[in-house]
Design a protein around this motif. Sequence first.
Motif, PDB file in Angstrom:
ATOM      1  N   ALA A 118      -8.004  -1.634   1.956  1.00  8.19           N
ATOM      2  CA  ALA A 118      -7.478  -0.757   1.398  1.00  8.19           C
ATOM      3  C   ALA A 118      -7.380  -1.114  -0.227  1.00  8.19           C
ATOM      4  N   ASN A 119      -6.781  -2.511  -0.318  1.00  7.14           N
ATOM      5  CA  ASN A 119      -5.871  -2.625  -1.670  1.00  7.14           C
ATOM      6  C   ASN A 119      -7.375  -3.256  -2.490  1.00  7.14           C
ATOM      7  N   SER A 166      -4.346   2.751  -5.806  1.00  5.89           N
ATOM      8  CA  SER A 166      -5.937   1.522  -5.629  1.00  5.89           C
ATOM      9  C   SER A 166      -6.787   1.596  -6.743  1.00  5.89           C
ATOM     10  N   ASN A 204      -5.082   5.712   1.395  1.00  7.70           N
ATOM     11  CA  ASN A 204      -4.499   4.812   2.235  1.00  7.70           C
ATOM     12  C   ASN A 204      -5.591   4.769   3.645  1.00  7.70           C
ATOM     13  N   ASP A 237       0.428  -1.332  -0.094  1.00 10.25           N
ATOM     14  CA  ASP A 237       0.002   0.147  -0.017  1.00 10.25           C
ATOM     15  C   ASP A 237       0.741   1.361   0.221  1.00 10.25           C
ATOM     16  N   GLY A 272       0.521  -1.169  -4.351  1.00  7.82           N
ATOM     17  CA  GLY A 272      -0.511  -0.623  -4.059  1.00  7.82           C
ATOM     18  C   GLY A 272      -0.295   0.942  -4.574  1.00  7.82           C
TER      19      GLY A 272
END
Length: 378
Positions: free
Chosen positions: A127-128, A248, A17, A11, A245
Amino acid sequence: METTLVWFRQDLRLADNPGLHAAAQRGAVVPVYVWSPGEEAPWAPGGASRVWLHGSLEALDASLRAMGSRLILREGPVKEALFAVAREVKATAVHWNRQYEPPAIARDKGLKAALVTQGLRAESFKANALFEPWEVMSSEERPYRVFTPYWNTCKGRGDPPAPLPAPEKLPPPKEWPESIALEALKLGPKVSWDTGICEAWTPGETEAQIRLDGFIAQHMRAYEEMRDMPSQETTSLLSPHLHFGEISPRTIWRECRRLPAGRGEGATPYLRQIVWREFAHHVLYHFPHTAEAPMRAEFADFPWERDEAKLRAWQCGQTGYPIVDAGMRQLWQTGWMHNRVRMIAASFLVKDLHQHWIEGARWFWDTLVDADLANNSF
């Protein structure tokens, strides 16, 4: 003032994030990256991925320093490294964004329990992925094994939430802990075989956004028609940026959905490919054995041949089949190959050379800069 460690992994960005965003709301932020490849075995980052990682960490540190922050680098084991930094800065919480590979899940569960035992808040965030692997299930509440019904269910859920902006500021701790030098991680090769990768790619969040913008402006409209043409550079080339990351999937989704009529004809076919990546995470999460074994147990006894000469010819792009060899040589030179060529090369390995698919997976893992076990040459 509360101090939070933000443990960066796949990320390596500031925008969208969630772990970083939440930490900035609490008080001081200490960004940390821990190099501990042994904890990712048997799928530790390969050579090409390490080259990319060096550039991505360098870019992230530059972005953080522009905000008055910095990236603290340590070597693992992860638990010991994070505990050490937490003690040094008197942190009260540790944030990270979730991964879905089996070794990462096992490590994260143990880490969270250990942190809580020591009186630290431990929070993980999505987040991903557009959807968590457990958020998209069949009507029988079972995980999907086939992509099309998975895609149809995802479409029925509507658009994911809008991506978060990068924090406006990252309050620093009272004193910064020590950091080892990036060069000390020795991510680069001992023999300089990575020239082609370095010439073909620029890691980092800024470059990821540039690639997305350029793809939308130049190739999105014709994407559905041209995406299967390996001789044309009409895909977005975002797969390595996504893997590390630097951008996104929510950002990509939002930018594609914002396209006006007349420019967005390729948006849905392209987003379908993004959801293929989601599906790969879904399958790996629910069926973790598929990283090293077939989904269907009856295929485990397939009578593979063991022929080092055939395998080496395939790896070096010397099979005598032009499209296979072109793809494998491009892979060695640039760390990337078009997904259609990857499918051809992989099929040739198992169906024509009768070599075990795990040998191909290991070779791709070592030489690809986008190491997701997914269908993601976007």
